[in-house]
Design an enzyme around this catalytic site. Structure first.
Site, mmCIF file in Angstrom:
data_model
loop_
_atom_site.group_PDB
_atom_site.id
_atom_site.type_symbol
_atom_site.label_atom_id
_atom_site.label_comp_id
_atom_site.label_asym_id
_atom_site.label_seq_id
_atom_site.Cartn_x
_atom_site.Cartn_y
_atom_site.Cartn_z
ATOM 1 N N GLU A 54 0.829 -1.214 0.000
ATOM 2 C CA GLU A 54 0.000 0.000 0.000
ATOM 3 C C GLU A 54 0.860 1.259 0.000
ATOM 4 O OE1 GLU A 54 -3.057 0.525 -0.622
ATOM 5 O OE2 GLU A 54 -3.649 -1.570 -0.697
ATOM 6 N N TYR A 137 -6.247 6.940 4.134
ATOM 7 C CA TYR A 137 -6.458 5.922 3.091
ATOM 8 C C TYR A 137 -5.719 4.630 3.447
ATOM 9 C CZ TYR A 137 -5.621 2.975 -0.802
ATOM 10 O OH TYR A 137 -5.514 1.837 -1.551
ATOM 11 N N ASP A 155 -9.516 4.868 -3.031
ATOM 12 C CA ASP A 155 -8.375 5.350 -3.811
ATOM 13 C C ASP A 155 -8.897 5.912 -5.136
ATOM 14 O OD1 ASP A 155 -9.052 3.170 -5.321
ATOM 15 O OD2 ASP A 155 -7.097 2.198 -5.243
#
Ligand code: SF4
Length: 372
Positions: A54, A137, A155
């Site tokens: 990520e 996020y 996203d």
């Protein structure tokens, strides 16, 4: 608006059911991912791999990240080994992925997890958000994917899918205020991690930016954007502001022993902590050779290399004039920085713009420059 639209569309949970059924069959095979079939057999996502991927995927494509991810996990298979690695080695392995503050935070986060959490990542959004380099996020993505917490992960791909499903016509970035609550209405209680990944996959493979393949889409029935014939135009975007141009110079100094002077940039700021070919401030002023030479690392006989190095960052375009010189022994002693063998420049944590600067200064000098 999101709530209203969701009601009008019928049961929002049916979107998640259909999407999960599609994901069971079509989940992309990604090196950090545990696909549904493997999960059914008991495999679980490794929080370290989820976190690493990520962080790497922020601002970078899956295709670019793949080889970096494999390289990182083969060098540092767990968070403890990454924490124990010298930061320079981590920066070096990261070189080319850009946004170097992410690499610094990556290392700082590994150290925090290893030293303060016994090598285990916290399993909640809040706990994750407290770690270096993990924002809303990323904390949602790790909580959902690694720990199956109900978290809504938005996203760029998900933003596009949701804007289309709900026909949100407000331009970005303002549309974010509508997209998030709309996305929340879709997040299921069960398998939220798979759902998050399914949304990402749908956006990456079917609901593509330019020509979505709505005829293959598992949630086309109920997609308001498709129904209104505006799907392809969504999400709308506010017109971009023009990027300013900044200018400066780099000084490529050799010492007569086949070495070149490099410096480390300060930790804070653009390209923080990376190595550089000594450079000036980058300002919007026109290039003035005399002023630029005033910022050279030593007072040597500098020669300007014809042409400019051009590089575009997110917020500005950069033009660099390149100067080269040979330092005398006395000048080399005075110069502040690290002397690195020219043929080993490719092993240094040089960001792309500095590789361009070095290649422009010495096009035939070593492995870094071959094929450029
Ligand atoms: S129907 Fe088309 S626009 Fe709507 S979510 Fe599916 S692919 Fe995207």
């Amino acid at each position: 608006m999101a709530g209203k639209t969701a009601k009008k569309r019928g049961k929002p949970e049916s979107v998640s059911d259909r999407l999960l059924a599609w994901y069971d069959v079509h989940a992309r095979d990604l090196p950090w991912r545990v696909r549904p079939k493997a999960r059914d057999k008991g495999a679980r996502a490794d929080p370290y791999c989820v976190w690493l991927s990520e962080i790497m995927l922020q601002q970078t494509t899956v295709a670019t990240v793949g080889p970096y991810f494999r390289d990182f996990v083969s060098r540092w298979p767990d968070v403890e080994s990454l924490a124990a690695a010298p930061r320079d080695k981590v920066m070096e392995a990261w070189a080319g992925l850009g946004y170097y503050s992410r690499a610094r935070n990556l290392h700082a986060c590994a150290v925090t997890v290893a030293e303060e959490h016994g090598g285990r990542f916290p399993d909640t959004e809040e706990g994750l958000k407290a770690l270096p380099g993990i924002g809303p996020y990323t904390s949602a993505a790790i909580a959902a994917i690694a720990f199956d917490r109900k978290a809504t992960v938005v996203d760029g791909n998900v933003e596009r899918v949701v804007a289309r499903l709900f026909a949100i016509e407000t331009p970005l970035p303002d549309a974010k205020k509508e997209i998030r609550p709309a996305a929340e209405t879709l997040t299921p209680e069960t398998r939220p991690g798979d759902f998050a990944q399914a949304m990402m996959d749908l956006g990456a493979t079917i609901c593509s930016p330019k020509s979505p393949s709505c005829n293959r889409c598992p949630v086309s029935d109920g997609c308001l954007g498709l129904e209104k014939g505006i799907a392809e135009t969504l999400p709308r975007r506010a017109p971009k502001k023009a990027r300013p141009t900044r200018r400066g110079a780099c000084f490529y100094l050799r010492n007569g022993k086949g070495e070149v002077l490099l410096r480390r940039r300060p930790d804070k700021g653009l390209l923080g902590g990376m190595m550089e070919v000594p450079t000036t401030e980058w300002t919007q002023a026109e290039l003035d050779e005399d002023a630029l030479l005033g910022a050279a690392p030593v007072n040597a006989k500098w020669a300007r290399v014809p042409g400019l190095v051009e590089h575009t960052f997110t917020h500005f375009h950069l033009q660099l004039a390149i100067f080269v010189a040979e330092a005398s022994a006395a000048q080399a002693k005075k110069a502040d920085g690290i002397w690195v063998p020219e043929e080993e420049l490719d092993t240094q944590a040089l960001p792309t713009v500095m590789k361009k600067a070095a290649a422009h200064a010495a096009p035939d000098a070593g492995p870094l420059f071959k094929g450029k």
